[in-house]
Write a protein that holds these residues in place. Structure first.
Motif, short mmCIF file in Angstrom:
data_model
loop_
_atom_site.label_atom_id
_atom_site.label_comp_id
_atom_site.label_asym_id
_atom_site.label_seq_id
_atom_site.Cartn_x
_atom_site.Cartn_y
_atom_site.Cartn_z
N ARG A 149 1.05 -1.19 0.02
CA ARG A 149 -0.21 0.18 -0.29
C ARG A 149 1.02 1.64 -0.19
N GLY A 150 1.80 1.59 0.74
CA GLY A 150 3.06 2.02 0.42
C GLY A 150 3.66 2.58 -0.52
N LEU A 151 3.58 1.35 -1.50
CA LEU A 151 4.22 2.15 -2.55
C LEU A 151 3.50 1.65 -3.91
N GLY A 152 1.64 2.40 -3.27
CA GLY A 152 0.63 3.15 -4.74
C GLY A 152 0.07 1.35 -4.63
N ALA A 153 -0.06 0.06 -4.60
CA ALA A 153 -0.28 -0.90 -5.03
C ALA A 153 -2.11 -0.72 -4.49
N ARG A 154 -2.46 -1.56 -4.97
CA ARG A 154 -3.82 -2.12 -4.48
C ARG A 154 -4.04 -3.21 -4.51
N VAL A 155 -4.14 -3.46 -2.90
CA VAL A 155 -4.39 -4.78 -1.86
C VAL A 155 -5.54 -5.53 -1.55
N LEU A 156 -5.51 -6.99 -2.76
CA LEU A 156 -6.41 -7.53 -2.05
C LEU A 156 -6.09 -8.35 -0.68
N ASP A 157 -6.70 -8.44 0.15
CA ASP A 157 -6.86 -9.75 1.27
C ASP A 157 -8.00 -11.44 0.62
N CYS A 158 -6.62 -12.48 0.16
CA CYS A 158 -7.05 -13.31 -0.24
C CYS A 158 -6.34 -14.28 0.33
N PRO A 159 -7.03 -15.01 1.75
CA PRO A 159 -5.75 -16.39 2.45
C PRO A 159 -6.79 -17.24 3.28
N GLY A 160 -5.65 -17.85 1.82
CA GLY A 160 -6.56 -19.64 1.90
C GLY A 160 -6.36 -20.18 1.00
N VAL A 161 -6.22 -19.02 -0.53
CA VAL A 161 -6.25 -19.82 -1.72
C VAL A 161 -5.10 -20.64 -2.13
N ASN A 162 -4.96 -21.01 -3.23
CA ASN A 162 -3.45 -21.32 -3.88
C ASN A 162 -2.84 -20.23 -4.87
N ILE A 163 -2.68 -20.89 -5.42
CA ILE A 163 -1.74 -19.46 -6.65
C ILE A 163 -2.92 -19.46 -7.64
N GLY A 164 -3.07 -20.20 -8.50
CA GLY A 164 -4.15 -19.69 -9.41
C GLY A 164 -5.31 -19.11 -8.94
N ALA A 165 -5.94 -19.57 -7.59
CA ALA A 165 -6.78 -18.44 -7.66
C ALA A 165 -6.32 -17.27 -6.98
#
Length: 321
Positions: free
Chosen positions: A53-69
């Motif tokens: 966030r400090g670098l201007g990115a939009r963060v999506l909180d997505c715990p517990g899913v695999n890399i494809g998801a």
């Protein structure tokens, strides 16, 4: 090309994520592109989200899913007509997106991936293993799949094939690439500009664990109908490798050490051939010898992974060393 969405999935990558996001931002600005940085986070506890966030990115909180998801969540939130997927440990060159823009304007391809190498401070086995990519992709070529460590494509192609298959534990990039190719997309690999991969393995345990995790997708990919000769080749080599090991052990038990030594030596033949199949390594004997050892180990690991896949056991990606 109007806008590019740069998607960087992460899990506890604070040590490397800042370098990746800064390099991606510089590349987009140099290319004169509108851009957004999207970080789907898998439940980091090391401050990765605050850093992003400090670098201007939009963060999506997505715990517990695999890399494809995780990548699919990023694509679903993206607003760009082009998508770029990066691993959180990739330092892209400043002309990365300038190159992608030129590829699209010249209509050379629909998907682009660049070769990545380990930095000089990486252990020799990590550097050698990534140099095999240099050997395999030492000139511009249209391929049947590209890794998503760095991948640019038009959003329309991503949506046409339905994105990443979230059922796959690993190998989701290979599956996506094969489906893109079947749909008619052209996948271009370029050896330059070169990407620095800061996610190199810091120990032998990590290297072997990563290979077990990567190879564990083979059975799933074959079940999906990707049973081409190219995909079958390595599982069959791995199975044959273990058969020779079993033969060598049997010969020892039967008191035939000469036959056991012959079977063991024959087991090195596939690894040696794999290490020497490209002119790049044939001109570098030390690299060829190192790759032969790594391929020999990988064939053993792949045999274990294939057995795990056939029995529906899953391998976890190891923690960084």
């Amino acid at each position: 090309m109007k806008r590019i969405s740069i998607i960087v999935p992460t899990l506890d990558e604070a040590e490397r994520l800042g370098r990746t996001l800064e390099a991606a931002r510089r590349a987009a600005e140099q290319a004169g592109l509108e851009y957004e940085l999207i970080v789907p986070d898998n439940g980091s506890r090391d401050g990765s989200q605050a850093l992003a966030r400090g670098l201007g990115a939009r963060v999506l909180d997505c715990p517990g899913v695999n890399i494809g998801a995780l990548r699919n969540r990023g694509a679903a939130a993206a607003s760009g007509d082009c998508l770029a997927f990066l691993d959180a440990d990739m330092e892209m060159p400043a002309d990365w997106l300038t190159t992608w823009r030129a590829v699209r304007e010249a209509d050379r391809a629909d998907v682009l991936g660049l070769v990545h190498q380990a930095p000089p401070q990486a252990p020799w086995y990590a550097r050698a293993w990534l140099q095999r990519l240099v050997a395999e992709r030492d000139r511009p070529a249209l391929l049947d799949w590209l890794p998503t460590a760095n991948l640019c494509l038009e959003r329309a192609w991503f949506e046409r094939v339905g994105g990443f298959d979230e059922r796959l534990r690993s190998g989701e990039d290979k599956d996506l690439g094969l489906r893109l190719g079947e749909a008619g997309a052209r996948l271009l690999s370029l050896p330059t500009p070169t990407v620095l991969n800061w996610g190199f393995e810091g120990s032998w345990g990590e290297w072997l664990g990563k290979e077990l995790w990567r190879q564990s997708s083979q059975a799933q990919l074959l079940r999906k109908g990707h049973a081409s000769l190219r995909l079958l080749r390595f599982p069959l080599l791995a199975a044959g490798h273990w058969a020779l090991d079993a033969l060598a052990l049997l010969c020892l038990l039967l008191g035939q050490p000469g036959a056991a030594l012959g079977a063991f030596a024959l087991g090195w033949l596939p690894a040696g051939l794999l290490s020497l199949r490209h002119r790049y390594t044939r001109q570098r004997p030390l690299l060829a010898a190192r790759l032969a050892l790594l391929h020999w180990l990988r064939l053993h690991v792949a045999g274990i992974a294939l057995l795990m896949g056939l029995t529906n056991l899953s391998a976890r990606r190891p923690s960084r060393g």
